[in-house]
Design a protein around this motif. Structure first.
Motif, PDB file in Angstrom:
ATOM      1  N   LYS A 104       0.820  -1.209   0.000  1.00  0.00           N
ATOM      2  CA  LYS A 104       0.000   0.000   0.000  1.00  0.00           C
ATOM      3  C   LYS A 104       0.852   1.256   0.000  1.00  0.00           C
ATOM      4  CE  LYS A 104      -4.093  -2.074   2.022  1.00  0.00           C
ATOM      5  NZ  LYS A 104      -5.237  -1.920   2.935  1.00  0.00           N
ATOM      6  N   VAL A 105       1.956   1.235   0.730  1.00  0.00           N
ATOM      7  CA  VAL A 105       2.840   2.402   0.809  1.00  0.00           C
ATOM      8  C   VAL A 105       3.629   2.562  -0.497  1.00  0.00           C
ATOM      9  CG1 VAL A 105       4.993   3.088   1.927  1.00  0.00           C
ATOM     10  CG2 VAL A 105       3.001   2.567   3.307  1.00  0.00           C
ATOM     11  N   GLY A 106       3.841   1.435  -1.177  1.00  0.00           N
ATOM     12  CA  GLY A 106       4.522   1.493  -2.473  1.00  0.00           C
ATOM     13  C   GLY A 106       6.031   1.477  -2.383  1.00  0.00           C
ATOM     14  N   LEU A 164       2.959   9.781   9.560  1.00  0.00           N
ATOM     15  CA  LEU A 164       3.088   9.056   8.296  1.00  0.00           C
ATOM     16  C   LEU A 164       1.809   9.165   7.477  1.00  0.00           C
ATOM     17  CD1 LEU A 164       5.028   5.848   9.423  1.00  0.00           C
ATOM     18  CD2 LEU A 164       5.861   7.612   7.874  1.00  0.00           C
ATOM     19  N   LYS A 165       0.671   9.035   8.132  1.00  0.00           N
ATOM     20  CA  LYS A 165      -0.608   9.093   7.424  1.00  0.00           C
ATOM     21  C   LYS A 165      -0.803  10.436   6.725  1.00  0.00           C
ATOM     22  CE  LYS A 165      -4.286   7.124   9.483  1.00  0.00           C
ATOM     23  NZ  LYS A 165      -5.195   6.604  10.547  1.00  0.00           N
ATOM     24  N   SER A 166      -0.189  11.470   7.281  1.00  0.00           N
ATOM     25  CA  SER A 166      -0.358  12.808   6.693  1.00  0.00           C
ATOM     26  C   SER A 166       0.502  13.004   5.454  1.00  0.00           C
ATOM     27  CB  SER A 166       0.002  13.875   7.741  1.00  0.00           C
ATOM     28  OG  SER A 166       1.412  13.921   7.934  1.00  0.00           O
ATOM     29  N   GLU A 196      -1.426   7.094   0.020  1.00  0.00           N
ATOM     30  CA  GLU A 196      -0.961   5.707   0.128  1.00  0.00           C
ATOM     31  C   GLU A 196      -0.653   5.363   1.587  1.00  0.00           C
ATOM     32  OE1 GLU A 196       0.575   8.277  -1.075  1.00  0.00           O
ATOM     33  OE2 GLU A 196       2.757   8.111  -1.053  1.00  0.00           O
ATOM     34  N   PHE A 197      -0.181   6.336   2.345  1.00  0.00           N
ATOM     35  CA  PHE A 197       0.095   6.108   3.763  1.00  0.00           C
ATOM     36  C   PHE A 197      -1.198   6.065   4.571  1.00  0.00           C
ATOM     37  CE2 PHE A 197       4.621   6.038   4.173  1.00  0.00           C
ATOM     38  CZ  PHE A 197       5.098   6.714   3.064  1.00  0.00           C
ATOM     39  N   PHE A 212      -2.182   2.705   6.756  1.00  0.00           N
ATOM     40  CA  PHE A 212      -2.323   2.752   8.206  1.00  0.00           C
ATOM     41  C   PHE A 212      -3.763   2.999   8.646  1.00  0.00           C
ATOM     42  CE2 PHE A 212       2.000   2.311   9.541  1.00  0.00           C
ATOM     43  CZ  PHE A 212       2.759   2.781   8.492  1.00  0.00           C
ATOM     44  N   GLU A 213      -4.691   2.788   7.732  1.00  0.00           N
ATOM     45  CA  GLU A 213      -6.098   3.041   8.044  1.00  0.00           C
ATOM     46  C   GLU A 213      -6.547   2.243   9.261  1.00  0.00           C
ATOM     47  OE1 GLU A 213      -8.658   2.386   4.742  1.00  0.00           O
ATOM     48  OE2 GLU A 213     -10.424   3.101   5.809  1.00  0.00           O
ATOM     49  N   THR A 214      -6.182   0.943   9.276  1.00  0.00           N
ATOM     50  CA  THR A 214      -6.545   0.116  10.430  1.00  0.00           C
ATOM     51  C   THR A 214      -5.348   0.079  11.358  1.00  0.00           C
ATOM     52  OG1 THR A 214      -5.842  -1.780   9.099  1.00  0.00           O
ATOM     53  CG2 THR A 214      -8.206  -1.332   9.208  1.00  0.00           C
TER      54      THR A 214
END
Lengths: 153, 83
Positions: B12-14, B36-38, B42-43, B47-49
């Protein structure tokens, strides 16, 4: 002893190595994990891993087993890479004077390995490819060992 | 600081790894994940869950409330499925 490797292992050869030049061992228990085809759903299983951390975790788990049980020897061999149904994935061998320690330690090693060793399985087959989900029963199995440890203390 | 990603987190992060300059105010693994999510969709997706995401600092499992100061490498991955 722990090994993380791509190549297959030979269970008989590993037991022979473990026993070589010693006659004090009374019980040897082995567990082998192999790839299932799940009724044709799985044609290939690929194991990704975190080099360096796999060895560290397996060593840590093995040290804990040796601290809890009177083992004379132990071995964990875990493969990574692309595997086919029927292939060996993991080998656990434990040796002790009497069988209880060997059986219990082998189960402990597998239960802990399944919840902490950094490997991830990807299965592919006619239905496509997907990452295997961690199982609740593995988490519960590992947790039971923590309870028995506290109970014993 | 070196960040490593494995399995579907990596997909997902690639990327499998990267060297990042983590802002000084980031103190814990949980705060690092928020940062990281910000960095991009893709991040955010990877890290959604985030409760399910596991972390290791210098090759040892850590909880999300662990401080990251002094870490050489931090890895993020799904719950393990070896054995």
């Amino acid at each position: 002893m722990i090994r993380v490797q791509q190549e297959d292992f030979d269970i008989g050869a590993e037991i022979a190595k473990l026993k070589a030049d010693r006659t004090d061992i009374g019980a040897i228990v082995t567990f082998t994990g192999t790839v299932r085809d799940q009724d044709g759903a799985v044609e290939e299983m690929t194991l990704e891993h975190y080099p360096g951390m796999t060895e560290r975790e397996l060593s840590r788990i093995e040290a804990e087993a040796n601290a809890r049980w009177p083992l004379q020897a132990s071995l964990i061999v875990h493969r990574y890479g692309a595997l086919k149904p029927g292939d060996n994935i993991v080998l656990v061998v434990t040796a002790s004077e009497h069988r209880d320690a060997a059986f219990d330690a082998a189960k402990f090693l597998m239960d802990y390995l399944k919840t902490s060793a950094p490997f991830w399985k990807r299965e592919s087959g006619p239905g496509g490819s997907h990452w295997v989900d961690a199982s609740q029963s593995d988490t519960h199995a590992a947790a039971r060992w923590r309870k028995t440890k506290h109970a014993a203390e | 600081m070196r960040l490593l990603y494995f399995a579907w987190v990596k997909e997902k992060v690639g990327r499998a790894s990267e060297d990042v300059a983590v802002p000084e105010h980031i103190a814990t693994v949980a705060e690092l994940i928020v940062w990281l999510k910000s960095r991009g969709p893709e991040f955010a997706n990877a890290f959604e869950t985030q409760d399910v995401t596991r972390a290791a600092i210098d090759k040892s499992h850590v909880r999300h409330d662990t401080r990251i100061g002094g870490a050489r490498e931090i890895a993020f991955f799904p719950p393990v499925t070896g054995g």
